[in-house]
Motif scaffolding. Structure first.
Motif, short mmCIF file in Angstrom:
data_model
loop_
_atom_site.label_atom_id
_atom_site.label_comp_id
_atom_site.label_asym_id
_atom_site.label_seq_id
_atom_site.Cartn_x
_atom_site.Cartn_y
_atom_site.Cartn_z
N PHE A 61 46.01 47.84 49.62
CA PHE A 61 46.74 48.32 48.45
C PHE A 61 45.80 49.22 47.66
CE2 PHE A 61 48.26 48.04 44.05
CZ PHE A 61 49.61 48.33 44.23
N LYS A 63 43.76 50.49 44.96
CA LYS A 63 43.20 49.73 43.84
C LYS A 63 43.54 50.29 42.46
CE LYS A 63 38.96 47.27 42.59
NZ LYS A 63 37.53 47.02 42.95
N HIS A 65 46.17 51.09 41.29
CA HIS A 65 47.49 50.61 40.87
C HIS A 65 47.52 49.10 40.63
CE1 HIS A 65 50.18 54.19 42.34
NE2 HIS A 65 49.46 54.47 41.27
N LEU A 66 46.38 48.43 40.70
CA LEU A 66 46.39 46.98 40.52
C LEU A 66 46.91 46.57 39.14
CD1 LEU A 66 43.12 45.63 42.20
CD2 LEU A 66 45.48 45.36 42.95
N VAL A 69 50.59 46.08 39.33
CA VAL A 69 50.97 44.81 39.95
C VAL A 69 50.82 43.68 38.93
CG1 VAL A 69 50.41 43.16 41.78
CG2 VAL A 69 50.33 45.60 42.26
N ASP A 75 55.90 46.44 42.82
CA ASP A 75 55.96 45.33 43.77
C ASP A 75 54.92 45.58 44.85
OD1 ASP A 75 56.50 43.35 45.57
OD2 ASP A 75 58.65 43.73 45.70
N LEU A 76 53.96 44.69 44.94
CA LEU A 76 52.86 44.84 45.89
C LEU A 76 53.36 45.08 47.31
CD1 LEU A 76 49.90 44.48 46.86
CD2 LEU A 76 50.31 42.01 46.85
N HIS A 77 54.39 44.35 47.72
CA HIS A 77 54.79 44.36 49.11
C HIS A 77 55.50 45.65 49.54
CE1 HIS A 77 53.51 40.23 49.19
NE2 HIS A 77 54.25 39.99 48.13
N HIS A 79 54.35 48.59 48.67
CA HIS A 79 53.30 49.61 48.77
C HIS A 79 52.15 49.20 49.70
CE1 HIS A 79 54.57 52.39 45.48
NE2 HIS A 79 55.19 51.30 45.03
N ALA A 80 52.09 47.94 50.09
CA ALA A 80 50.98 47.48 50.91
C ALA A 80 51.05 48.07 52.32
CB ALA A 80 50.99 45.96 50.99
N PRO A 160 44.66 42.43 45.04
CA PRO A 160 46.10 42.25 44.79
C PRO A 160 46.46 40.80 44.48
CG PRO A 160 45.78 43.71 46.65
CD PRO A 160 44.42 43.17 46.30
N GLU A 164 48.55 39.60 41.21
CA GLU A 164 49.78 38.81 41.29
C GLU A 164 49.62 37.49 40.54
OE1 GLU A 164 50.83 38.70 45.55
OE2 GLU A 164 52.56 39.88 44.91
#
Length: 454
Positions: A61, A63, A65-66, A69, A75-77, A79-80, A160, A164
């Motif tokens: 991911f 970093k 953009h942390l 999140v 939504d992390l998932h 963009h991961a 990430p 979260e």
């Protein structure tokens, strides 16, 4: 014995096809993954080199953009990037694990056993990977300077999973406050962000928006203007201390307009379960504390078979990005102390630095394979941008991009900020897949809450 068997197994695998240059990249952050992808596309696909990426995480991911999140606006998932899939598509090998040692004489990287923390199960044993060219790109960590209570009571935004975790705490805090019949405690729904660099400033602005959006989903017993307070704490004389003063002043004015309390010249001496202690003797009540101050490289870098490091564990490299004591070992990104040619000091720890260094090494490793000398790298500073969420973006563009130094803000600055991530996506996926991914996220955005609610 396991280490010996892994070494023998790898050599057997290597002899099953013609010998090729072995490139090992340690760390799958922005620079490391871009480098592995491009080398896989250009050298691995044609069998000219064996490219291996060693990374302890399963997904990548971006970093910068942390903070989004953590705030719940991304939504992390969605963009991961899955390392195993990326390696399959781009002709490099992904090996899960964490580097623990280096044998420079044998040209071998030592990797610790990988333990699945959720299942408490060993997935891989200790392994050894041979290399001809080694690139270390393990990024950086926050530096808590040994401040008491940080590890126990604050959340550091380094991964990430930590971002979260903070968001879950934020949602739980709002639901808990809404459900209770007793008056709010002094620290309840109070957020303290320690460190007013880009991450801290961006998180403060995002949280102002997301907390109000969150309580609008039926948590009507909470008045965000009355009950929620965000404190941004900085030990230095101004926020965004590494960036131009105009950016600092503009960002502070906007944050204060959002009722974010900005404290400068405020040194934190301790973090407790219900607040933050300052050197002045004041205690700031806070249920949620984020530590976003200071930068250091991982401590294990100081133990890598004599490679030179500086006081914050960064590997010292020369103009060619080769470490000072071994030309076969390169370092890029936040874990490298690279000279800023034409200026004093080293280049700053920014995503654009890692991106430029990865692009440079793609060409230089190919030169190295042909027996040509490695050329020096020169940092091209295109300026700095800080996103203040939906409210604004401020920054300056510099150098050859605009032929000077240009101050920007508002919508144009927001587009430029977003373009930095698009450049990263293009490096990983190419034009067609990046365009499809952007379109898919745009459509999905219309069918889900604008803030993650769990």
């Amino acid at each position: 014995m396991d280490k010996l068997n892994d070494r023998v197994d790898q050599r057997k695998a290597d002899t099953s096809k013609p010998a090729s240059h072995r490139i090992v990249i340690v760390g799958g952050g922005a620079g490391g993954l871009e480098l592995a992808t491009r080398l896989g596309d250009t050298l691995g696909r044609r069998g000219l080199a064996q490219v291996t990426l060693i990374e302890k995480a399963r997904t990548h991911f971006w970093k910068p953009h942390l903070h989004e999140v953590a705030a719940g606006t991304v939504d992390l998932h969605t963009h991961a990037v899955n390392y195993l899939a990326q390696s399959h598509w781009h002709c490099f090998r992904y090996r899960m694990g964490e580097m623990t040692g280096l044998d420079r004489e044998r040209r071998e990287v030592h990797v610790a056993p990988f333990i699945d923390s959720d299942e408490n199960e060993q997935v891989t044993g200790q392994r050894v990977f041979a290399y001809d060219t080694l690139v270390i790109a393990v990024g950086s960590l926050n530096n808590d300077f040994g401040t008491p209570g940080v590890q126990e009571h604050a959340i550091l935004l380094e991964t990430p999973a930590q971002a979260e975790r903070f968001h879950r705490r934020l949602v739980n805090a709002c639901v808990r406050a809404h459900a209770q019949s007793a008056p709010l405690r002094p620290e309840q729904l109070q957020v303290a962000i320690i460190g007013a660099g880009a991450t801290g400033v961006e998180l403060a602005a995002e949280l102002h928006h997301t907390t109000r959006t969150l309580v609008s989903y039926g948590l009507d017993r909470i008045d965000p203007e009355r009950d929620i307070r965000i404190e941004l704490i900085e030990a230095g004389p101004r926020i965004l201390g590494a960036l131009p003063e105009r950016m600092s002043a503009s960002a502070r004015e906007l944050l204060e307009g959002l009722h974010v309390r900005v404290r400068t010249n405020a040194k934190v001496t301790g973090v407790t379960a219900d607040g933050v202690q300052l050197a002045s003797g004041e205690t700031i009540p806070a249920e949620l504390v984020v530590w976003a101050a200071g930068v250091k490289a991982p401590a294990f870098l100081a133990t890598l078979d004599g490679l030179e490091v500086n006081r914050i564990n960064q590997l010292v490299v020369g103009p060619t990005l080769q470490t000072t004591r071994d030309d076969n070992v390169f370092a890029i990104g936040d874990c490298a102390a690279a000279p800023w040619l034409g200026r004093e000091g080293t280049v700053p720890p920014r995503a654009q630095v890692a991106h430029q260094q990865a692009s440079h090494l793609v060409k230089q490793i190919r030169r190295r394979m042909r027996g040509l000398p490695v050329q020096p790298w020169t940092y091209r500073d295109f300026g700095s941008l800080v996103s203040l969420g939906k409210y604004s973006t401020v920054g300056n563009l510099m150098g050859s991009l605009v032929g000077g130094n240009m101050w920007i803000e508002g919508l144009f600055a927001r587009w430029m900020y977003q373009s930095l991530y698009k450049l990263h996506e293009l490096a990983l996926h190419g034009v067609w897949k990046s365009t499809l991914g952007t379109a898919a996220r745009f459509i999905a955005r219309r069918t889900v809450p604008h803030v993650k609610l769990h």
